[in-house]
Design a protein around this motif. Sequence first.
Motif, PDB file in Angstrom:
ATOM      1  N   LEU A  21       0.823  -1.212   0.000  1.00 24.10           N
ATOM      2  CA  LEU A  21       0.000   0.000   0.000  1.00 24.10           C
ATOM      3  C   LEU A  21       0.854   1.256   0.000  1.00 24.10           C
ATOM      4  N   ALA A  22       1.925   1.264   0.805  1.00 22.27           N
ATOM      5  CA  ALA A  22       2.817   2.432   0.841  1.00 22.27           C
ATOM      6  C   ALA A  22       3.481   2.646  -0.515  1.00 22.27           C
ATOM      7  N   ALA A  23       3.898   1.535  -1.154  1.00 19.38           N
ATOM      8  CA  ALA A  23       4.503   1.664  -2.484  1.00 19.38           C
ATOM      9  C   ALA A  23       3.494   2.192  -3.498  1.00 19.38           C
ATOM     10  N   ALA A  24       2.235   1.751  -3.367  1.00 18.90           N
ATOM     11  CA  ALA A  24       1.202   2.236  -4.279  1.00 18.90           C
ATOM     12  C   ALA A  24       0.984   3.739  -4.122  1.00 18.90           C
ATOM     13  N   LEU A  25       0.930   4.222  -2.880  1.00 23.15           N
ATOM     14  CA  LEU A  25       0.763   5.664  -2.655  1.00 23.15           C
ATOM     15  C   LEU A  25       1.961   6.450  -3.168  1.00 23.15           C
ATOM     16  N   LEU A  26       3.167   5.923  -2.925  1.00 19.15           N
ATOM     17  CA  LEU A  26       4.365   6.618  -3.393  1.00 19.15           C
ATOM     18  C   LEU A  26       4.410   6.677  -4.919  1.00 19.15           C
ATOM     19  N   LEU A  27       4.086   5.555  -5.549  1.00 21.12           N
ATOM     20  CA  LEU A  27       4.094   5.525  -7.014  1.00 21.12           C
ATOM     21  C   LEU A  27       3.007   6.429  -7.592  1.00 21.12           C
ATOM     22  N   ARG A  28       1.862   6.497  -6.940  1.00 17.13           N
ATOM     23  CA  ARG A  28       0.798   7.366  -7.428  1.00 17.13           C
ATOM     24  C   ARG A  28       1.211   8.835  -7.344  1.00 17.13           C
ATOM     25  N   THR A  29       1.872   9.196  -6.261  1.00 12.43           N
ATOM     26  CA  THR A  29       2.373  10.578  -6.137  1.00 12.43           C
ATOM     27  C   THR A  29       3.409  10.879  -7.211  1.00 12.43           C
ATOM     28  N   VAL A  57       0.001   0.807 -12.131  1.00 13.11           N
ATOM     29  CA  VAL A  57       1.180   0.733 -11.262  1.00 13.11           C
ATOM     30  C   VAL A  57       0.797   0.582  -9.785  1.00 13.11           C
ATOM     31  N   PRO A  58      -0.129   1.379  -9.249  1.00 10.75           N
ATOM     32  CA  PRO A  58      -0.535   1.135  -7.850  1.00 10.75           C
ATOM     33  C   PRO A  58      -1.168  -0.239  -7.659  1.00 10.75           C
ATOM     34  N   CYS A  59      -1.958  -0.699  -8.621  1.00 12.16           N
ATOM     35  CA  CYS A  59      -2.549  -2.038  -8.510  1.00 12.16           C
ATOM     36  C   CYS A  59      -1.468  -3.113  -8.491  1.00 12.16           C
TER      37      CYS A  59
END
Length: 366
Positions: A21-29, A57-59
């Motif tokens: 989840l943290a990687a998904a948020l970071l990648l989305r930003t 990418v977040p998925c």
Amino acid sequence: MDRALTLHDWTIAGVAVLSGLAAALLLRTTLRWLGERASRTRWGGDDVIVDAARAIVPCAAVAAGLAAAAAALPLTPRTGRTVNLVLSALLILAATVTAARIVAGLVKSLAQSRSGVAGSATIFVNISRVIVLAIGFLVVLQTLGVSIAPLLTALGVGGLAVALALQDTLANLFAGVHILAAKTVQPGDYIELTSGEEGYVVDINWRNTVVRNLSNNLVIIPNAKLAGTNMTNYSRPEQELSIMVQAGVGYDADLDRVEQVTVEVVDEVMTEITGAVPEHEAAIRFHTFGDSRIGFTVILGVGEFSDQYRIKHEFIKRLHRRYRAEGIPVPAPTRTVTVRQGELPVVIPQQRDASAQPVARGEKAI
């Protein structure tokens, strides 16, 4: 499951999920920042790619976290295999949807860049999207262990029946592809059919062509009809065109002076009116000795089809004003009827009623 779940297993699984989840948020930003940079470039393809990547990418990061959590838990081989298959299928499905969006967006961007208008040829966009989605669907079935060979065989056998049932639809589909491939009509062109329909081409989709006329109404034309009828494209081979305005002056006018004044008015209109062609060379051609005046044609240059109405309007007003200031006569059409005395009147057979009027023999009825 070879052993019971422990707190350590749950901790590792929770850390894996949270990391995803943290990687998904970071990648989305990060992708949002890249989107802002991409919007500043001239090429529209990078905007399409970044927008589509915001979903996949977040998925993918979340799916990786779930896969790591499943691997950390002491699951049975069958359960672990099922979880991996489901996650793989979901990831492939998300990648397929993203790829379809990217391909459709790139095709749409290419169509808009070539046509130079806001409209698009959605027939190519829809075809490319359907092809990518179909390939992704087959890959998902193959990943889940479903054999696609019988499905392809059934589609091949049933294709003939589908083609017979959808003759009109397929005819319009291939007609639209032919129209766009031949480049006879593109979105943004102004066309006129022999049946009377005319306007700007807004879109060419899988079944029909959408045309917006000058009254801002939409005319829907089947692609097969458009491909099989005579048509005038006022935007091909170039958008600029010449229009002709008919005028006339009296027999007492100095034709050299008339030509000079008219050329000056044409140059003035071509320079000052929006939609005119400033580099257009004025052309005046005298052609007719009329009943009461000498007729001539004025050739004007316009940027595109709908500009002609505004340019004609301004040209006629300014030419009339200038002729009045220069004293150039523009006589109204007149006709003199002479009735000779002593001749018997005759009656036209079609007018044998109470309103019939006698006409002198040898003279023309008005």
